[in-house]
Scaffold this motif. Structure first.
Motif, short mmCIF file in Angstrom:
data_model
loop_
_atom_site.label_atom_id
_atom_site.label_comp_id
_atom_site.label_asym_id
_atom_site.label_seq_id
_atom_site.Cartn_x
_atom_site.Cartn_y
_atom_site.Cartn_z
N GLY A 186 0.80 -1.22 0.00
CA GLY A 186 0.00 0.00 0.00
C GLY A 186 0.83 1.27 0.00
N VAL A 187 1.95 1.26 -0.75
CA VAL A 187 2.80 2.45 -0.82
C VAL A 187 2.94 2.88 -2.27
N ASP A 188 3.40 4.09 -2.46
CA ASP A 188 3.61 4.64 -3.80
C ASP A 188 5.07 4.40 -4.20
N PRO A 189 5.32 3.58 -5.23
CA PRO A 189 6.70 3.27 -5.59
C PRO A 189 7.46 4.47 -6.15
N VAL A 190 6.74 5.51 -6.53
CA VAL A 190 7.39 6.72 -7.06
C VAL A 190 8.07 7.50 -5.93
N THR A 191 7.41 7.55 -4.79
CA THR A 191 7.93 8.34 -3.66
C THR A 191 8.54 7.49 -2.56
N ASP A 192 8.24 6.20 -2.55
CA ASP A 192 8.77 5.31 -1.51
C ASP A 192 9.76 4.34 -2.15
N PRO A 193 11.05 4.41 -1.81
CA PRO A 193 12.05 3.57 -2.46
C PRO A 193 12.12 2.13 -1.92
N ARG A 194 11.39 1.84 -0.85
CA ARG A 194 11.55 0.53 -0.22
C ARG A 194 11.19 -0.66 -1.12
N PRO A 195 10.11 -0.60 -1.90
CA PRO A 195 9.84 -1.75 -2.79
C PRO A 195 10.98 -2.01 -3.76
#
Length: 243
Positions: A186-195
């Motif tokens: 449930g995160v945004d891959p554009v702003t969250d680098p963790r994925p």
């Protein structure tokens, strides 16, 4: 297309052309021409197409291993399967697609299975559990599929010309997996680098595992699966103790 291409060594699933099939006609591995294939529904047609594609892959792999990837021509591959160049390019855009296309299918299967992992499973665990499923599927699929996997791995390790294609495939697959992990978390891959980071760590660990198998001359899918299993434990320990 030259008719004097050297004959390939015996390859699995390579059909002989029936005498009554005109030269250049596409031939499915059960000996029927594409034009004469029974019209028993899309399922039968798709199975025939898949068998023809598999025959081309098998013939190409035998040639690649016998005489080298660079020196093998498309003419030689189609001559081994008794089909036309037009048939070859119906299934593969380039010669390298014969090798990398096999793993493209497994990459898509991997992505579909990753989406089905339990929602509460941690991302790194979900990735490795999915990999276990893929390797088990290959190992349990029968001797022909296992041998095909072994040959493809050997060609990839032996041919520097395929390294760039492999890296491009890794990039595509890592991007897809990162998007799936982002959806699961449930995160945004554009702003969250963790994925992207967890997928990169997973990809690095699996590449190390496969390279170790190649260096140890281990090609059997079951043996590879066991070594990847061991690498999972190493990766988990690194996450716990080194990061």
């Amino acid at each position: 297309m030259s008719s004097s291409a050297p004959e390939a060594p015996n390859a699995p699933n390579v059909p002989d052309r029936p005498d009554d099939v005109p030269a250049g006609a596409a031939v499915s591995p059960d000996g029927a021409s594409a034009a004469e294939a029974p019209s028993g529904g899309g399922g039968l047609r798709e199975r025939k197409k898949r068998r023809t594609r598999t025959s081309l892959i098998d013939a190409a792999l035998v040639l690649f291993l016998a005489q080298g990837y660079d020196t093998t021509t498309v003419d030689e591959i189609v001559a081994a399967v008794h089909v036309s160049q037009r048939t070859f390019f119906r299934y593969f855009a380039t010669k390298e697609d014969v090798v990398t296309g096999f793993f493209d299918e497994h990459d898509q299967w991997f992505a579909d299975r990753l989406r089905e992992r339990p929602a509460g499973e941690r991302p790194f665990t979900a990735l490795f559990e999915t990999l276990r499923m893929v390797l088990k599927e290959i190992a349990d699929s029968g001797p022909e599929d296992a041998e095909r996997f072994r040959r493809i791995r050997r060609v990839l390790e032996a041919e520097p010309a395929l390294k760039a294609a492999q890296m491009a495939r890794y990039e595509r697959t890592e991007g897809l997996l990162a998007r799936i992990i982002a959806e699961r978390e449930g995160v945004d891959p554009v702003t969250d680098p963790r994925p992207e980071m967890v997928v990169a760590f997973y990809s690095g660990a699996t590449r190390v595992a496969f390279e170790h198998c190649a260096h140890a001359d281990v090609w059997d899918p079951k043996d590879i699966a066991a070594r990847v299993e061991a690498m999972v434990d190493v990766a988990s320990a690194i996450l716990r103790d080194w990061i």
